[in-house]
Write a protein that holds these residues in place. Structure first.
Motif, PDB file in Angstrom:
ATOM      1  N   THR A  64       0.836  -1.209   0.000  1.00  0.00           N
ATOM      2  CA  THR A  64       0.000   0.000   0.000  1.00  0.00           C
ATOM      3  C   THR A  64       0.872   1.263   0.000  1.00  0.00           C
ATOM      4  O   THR A  64       0.630   2.209  -0.755  1.00  0.00           O
ATOM      5  CB  THR A  64      -0.919   0.004   1.238  1.00  0.00           C
ATOM      6  N   LEU A  65       1.907   1.250   0.819  1.00  0.00           N
ATOM      7  CA  LEU A  65       2.821   2.402   0.876  1.00  0.00           C
ATOM      8  C   LEU A  65       3.578   2.575  -0.445  1.00  0.00           C
ATOM      9  O   LEU A  65       3.769   3.691  -0.928  1.00  0.00           O
ATOM     10  CB  LEU A  65       3.814   2.222   2.035  1.00  0.00           C
ATOM     11  N   ARG A  66       3.979   1.455  -1.006  1.00  0.00           N
ATOM     12  CA  ARG A  66       4.744   1.494  -2.261  1.00  0.00           C
ATOM     13  C   ARG A  66       3.878   1.997  -3.407  1.00  0.00           C
ATOM     14  O   ARG A  66       4.281   2.859  -4.186  1.00  0.00           O
ATOM     15  CB  ARG A  66       5.298   0.090  -2.554  1.00  0.00           C
ATOM     16  N   GLU A  67       2.656   1.478  -3.489  1.00  0.00           N
ATOM     17  CA  GLU A  67       1.774   1.860  -4.595  1.00  0.00           C
ATOM     18  C   GLU A  67       1.296   3.310  -4.471  1.00  0.00           C
ATOM     19  O   GLU A  67       0.920   3.928  -5.455  1.00  0.00           O
ATOM     20  CB  GLU A  67       0.587   0.892  -4.673  1.00  0.00           C
ATOM     21  N   ALA A  68       1.304   3.841  -3.244  1.00  0.00           N
ATOM     22  CA  ALA A  68       0.936   5.252  -3.061  1.00  0.00           C
ATOM     23  C   ALA A  68       2.112   6.176  -3.397  1.00  0.00           C
ATOM     24  O   ALA A  68       1.920   7.375  -3.598  1.00  0.00           O
ATOM     25  CB  ALA A  68       0.491   5.493  -1.621  1.00  0.00           C
ATOM     26  N   GLY A  69       3.313   5.611  -3.445  1.00  0.00           N
ATOM     27  CA  GLY A  69       4.494   6.426  -3.746  1.00  0.00           C
ATOM     28  C   GLY A  69       5.281   6.831  -2.521  1.00  0.00           C
ATOM     29  O   GLY A  69       6.145   7.702  -2.593  1.00  0.00           O
ATOM     30  N   VAL A  70       4.985   6.207  -1.378  1.00  0.00           N
ATOM     31  CA  VAL A  70       5.661   6.592  -0.133  1.00  0.00           C
ATOM     32  C   VAL A  70       7.012   5.890   0.008  1.00  0.00           C
ATOM     33  O   VAL A  70       7.937   6.447   0.576  1.00  0.00           O
ATOM     34  CB  VAL A  70       4.769   6.296   1.091  1.00  0.00           C
ATOM     35  N   LEU A  71       7.104   4.667  -0.501  1.00  0.00           N
ATOM     36  CA  LEU A  71       8.388   3.976  -0.394  1.00  0.00           C
ATOM     37  C   LEU A  71       8.730   3.231  -1.674  1.00  0.00           C
ATOM     38  O   LEU A  71       7.874   2.997  -2.531  1.00  0.00           O
ATOM     39  CB  LEU A  71       8.412   3.037   0.824  1.00  0.00           C
ATOM     40  N   LEU A  72       9.998   2.895  -1.779  1.00  0.00           N
ATOM     41  CA  LEU A  72      10.505   2.083  -2.882  1.00  0.00           C
ATOM     42  C   LEU A  72      10.833   0.704  -2.347  1.00  0.00           C
ATOM     43  O   LEU A  72      11.286   0.562  -1.206  1.00  0.00           O
ATOM     44  CB  LEU A  72      11.781   2.698  -3.466  1.00  0.00           C
ATOM     45  N   GLY A  73      10.577  -0.305  -3.166  1.00  0.00           N
ATOM     46  CA  GLY A  73      10.956  -1.654  -2.798  1.00  0.00           C
ATOM     47  C   GLY A  73      11.811  -2.254  -3.899  1.00  0.00           C
ATOM     48  O   GLY A  73      11.616  -1.961  -5.076  1.00  0.00           O
ATOM     49  N   ARG A  74      12.783  -3.043  -3.506  1.00  0.00           N
ATOM     50  CA  ARG A  74      13.538  -3.783  -4.522  1.00  0.00           C
ATOM     51  C   ARG A  74      13.753  -5.200  -4.026  1.00  0.00           C
ATOM     52  O   ARG A  74      13.946  -5.455  -2.830  1.00  0.00           O
ATOM     53  CB  ARG A  74      14.859  -3.102  -4.861  1.00  0.00           C
ATOM     54  N   GLN A  75      13.641  -6.093  -4.961  1.00  0.00           N
ATOM     55  CA  GLN A  75      13.810  -7.519  -4.672  1.00  0.00           C
ATOM     56  C   GLN A  75      15.240  -7.885  -5.013  1.00  0.00           C
ATOM     57  O   GLN A  75      15.713  -7.631  -6.115  1.00  0.00           O
ATOM     58  CB  GLN A  75      12.823  -8.313  -5.547  1.00  0.00           C
ATOM     59  N   HIS A  76      15.933  -8.471  -4.045  1.00  0.00           N
ATOM     60  CA  HIS A  76      17.303  -8.926  -4.281  1.00  0.00           C
ATOM     61  C   HIS A  76      17.376 -10.353  -3.780  1.00  0.00           C
ATOM     62  O   HIS A  76      17.398 -10.595  -2.579  1.00  0.00           O
ATOM     63  CB  HIS A  76      18.291  -8.019  -3.536  1.00  0.00           C
ATOM     64  N   GLY A  77      17.400 -11.280  -4.719  1.00  0.00           N
ATOM     65  CA  GLY A  77      17.323 -12.688  -4.317  1.00  0.00           C
ATOM     66  C   GLY A  77      15.987 -12.922  -3.642  1.00  0.00           C
ATOM     67  O   GLY A  77      14.941 -12.593  -4.187  1.00  0.00           O
ATOM     68  N   THR A  78      16.025 -13.471  -2.448  1.00  0.00           N
ATOM     69  CA  THR A  78      14.768 -13.740  -1.746  1.00  0.00           C
ATOM     70  C   THR A  78      14.393 -12.613  -0.776  1.00  0.00           C
ATOM     71  O   THR A  78      13.426 -12.723  -0.033  1.00  0.00           O
ATOM     72  CB  THR A  78      14.881 -15.051  -0.931  1.00  0.00           C
ATOM     73  N   THR A  79      15.168 -11.541  -0.771  1.00  0.00           N
ATOM     74  CA  THR A  79      14.926 -10.466   0.184  1.00  0.00           C
ATOM     75  C   THR A  79      14.375  -9.225  -0.507  1.00  0.00           C
ATOM     76  O   THR A  79      14.825  -8.864  -1.597  1.00  0.00           O
ATOM     77  CB  THR A  79      16.246 -10.099   0.916  1.00  0.00           C
ATOM     78  N   ARG A  80      13.405  -8.594   0.164  1.00  0.00           N
ATOM     79  CA  ARG A  80      12.892  -7.319  -0.327  1.00  0.00           C
ATOM     80  C   ARG A  80      13.409  -6.211   0.562  1.00  0.00           C
ATOM     81  O   ARG A  80      13.254  -6.262   1.783  1.00  0.00           O
ATOM     82  CB  ARG A  80      11.363  -7.290  -0.297  1.00  0.00           C
ATOM     83  N   TYR A  81      13.987  -5.211  -0.052  1.00  0.00           N
ATOM     84  CA  TYR A  81      14.493  -4.061   0.691  1.00  0.00           C
ATOM     85  C   TYR A  81      13.585  -2.859   0.442  1.00  0.00           C
ATOM     86  O   TYR A  81      13.121  -2.649  -0.684  1.00  0.00           O
ATOM     87  CB  TYR A  81      15.920  -3.727   0.249  1.00  0.00           C
ATOM     88  N   ASN A  82      13.348  -2.096   1.498  1.00  0.00           N
ATOM     89  CA  ASN A  82      12.432  -0.954   1.420  1.00  0.00           C
ATOM     90  C   ASN A  82      13.148   0.332   1.810  1.00  0.00           C
ATOM     91  O   ASN A  82      13.960   0.344   2.738  1.00  0.00           O
ATOM     92  CB  ASN A  82      11.258  -1.164   2.385  1.00  0.00           C
ATOM     93  N   SER A  83      12.813   1.404   1.114  1.00  0.00           N
ATOM     94  CA  SER A  83      13.370   2.712   1.477  1.00  0.00           C
ATOM     95  C   SER A  83      12.313   3.785   1.258  1.00  0.00           C
ATOM     96  O   SER A  83      11.451   3.669   0.386  1.00  0.00           O
ATOM     97  CB  SER A  83      14.622   3.014   0.650  1.00  0.00           C
ATOM     98  N   LEU A  84      12.404   4.826   2.061  1.00  0.00           N
ATOM     99  CA  LEU A  84      11.450   5.919   1.996  1.00  0.00           C
ATOM    100  C   LEU A  84      11.748   6.801   0.782  1.00  0.00           C
ATOM    101  O   LEU A  84      12.907   7.067   0.492  1.00  0.00           O
ATOM    102  CB  LEU A  84      11.591   6.743   3.292  1.00  0.00           C
ATOM    103  N   ARG A  85      10.688   7.261   0.084  1.00  0.00           N
ATOM    104  CA  ARG A  85      10.908   8.184  -1.043  1.00  0.00           C
ATOM    105  C   ARG A  85      10.930   9.616  -0.507  1.00  0.00           C
ATOM    106  O   ARG A  85      10.137  10.468  -0.905  1.00  0.00           O
ATOM    107  CB  ARG A  85       9.802   7.991  -2.085  1.00  0.00           C
ATOM    108  N   ARG A  86      11.822   9.828   0.388  1.00  0.00           N
ATOM    109  CA  ARG A  86      11.851  11.106   1.113  1.00  0.00           C
ATOM    110  C   ARG A  86      12.031  12.297   0.171  1.00  0.00           C
ATOM    111  O   ARG A  86      11.304  13.286   0.261  1.00  0.00           O
ATOM    112  CB  ARG A  86      12.999  11.054   2.132  1.00  0.00           C
ATOM    113  N   LYS A  87      12.993  12.188  -0.724  1.00  0.00           N
ATOM    114  CA  LYS A  87      13.270  13.313  -1.630  1.00  0.00           C
ATOM    115  C   LYS A  87      12.053  13.581  -2.525  1.00  0.00           C
ATOM    116  O   LYS A  87      11.664  14.732  -2.738  1.00  0.00           O
ATOM    117  CB  LYS A  87      14.511  12.981  -2.474  1.00  0.00           C
ATOM    118  N   ASP A  88      11.469  12.514  -3.038  1.00  0.00           N
ATOM    119  CA  ASP A  88      10.300  12.680  -3.913  1.00  0.00           C
ATOM    120  C   ASP A  88       9.138  13.323  -3.151  1.00  0.00           C
ATOM    121  O   ASP A  88       8.469  14.236  -3.657  1.00  0.00           O
ATOM    122  CB  ASP A  88       9.846  11.319  -4.470  1.00  0.00           C
ATOM    123  N   LEU A  89       8.891  12.848  -1.938  1.00  0.00           N
ATOM    124  CA  LEU A  89       7.774  13.397  -1.150  1.00  0.00           C
ATOM    125  C   LEU A  89       8.058  14.845  -0.751  1.00  0.00           C
ATOM    126  O   LEU A  89       7.147  15.682  -0.782  1.00  0.00           O
ATOM    127  CB  LEU A  89       7.540  12.532   0.099  1.00  0.00           C
TER     128      LEU A  89
END
Lengths: 105, 105
Positions: A64-89
């Motif tokens: 929900t946060l990702r689709e709203a544009g609040v955070l970015l997610g990336r899949q690396h192997g079996t792990t998902r990493y999340n970061s805030l889109r602070r600059k964009d927001l």
């Protein structure tokens, strides 16, 4: 062999709208996730959040946060990493995130 | 005889929490109401909003905003006047309202 990294789907900067962002932030668990991301110097893997909800509920909230544009997610192997889109927001809604993060818990 | 003015129930400053405020602002009609209040030099009577919803729905939205701490309402005779709690919100969540009002419509 190195695992490949893939960015998870999210809106482009000009597709981020205030309504979905506010809706995403209005939930207490999601707001807590955002606070944890804001307080972390690094990306946070899904298993790295301190939450009391189930793994599947956490996944739902992160999406929900990702689709709203609040955070970015990336899949690396079996792990998902999340970061805030602070600059964009901050670019789109200057002050919004700081005002929210300033709120008492 | 002059009509009496009575403030409608609303949370005190230290009772305003970020969750209900964000929830109140996440609705497009309510966000539009807040924009109209922010753009008005004076209090806005309930009949003075430009909205496409029914009067009872407008009343519901105004109550939601009031109970979250986003606006003040006062009853004067048969008219309800509404005003944004801008100073209170800026004190509690500095930047939040400006960031939201800066968003493209």
């Amino acid at each position: 062999m190195n695992a490949e990294t893939a960015g998870l789907p999210c809106p482009a900067l000009d597709e981020i709208a205030i309504g979905p962002v506010l809706h995403a932030l209005a939930d207490p668990v999601r707001l807590d996730i955002v606070r944890q991301l804001a307080g972390s110097e690094f990306e946070v893997p899904c298993g790295g959040f301190h939450v009391t909800v189930s793994k599947s509920t956490l996944t739902h909230h992160l999406r929900t946060l990702r689709e709203a544009g609040v955070l970015l997610g990336r899949q690396h192997g079996t792990t998902r990493y999340n970061s805030l889109r602070r600059k964009d927001l901050d670019t789109l809604f200057p002050g919004l995130l700081d005002g929210i993060l300033a709120a008492p818990r």
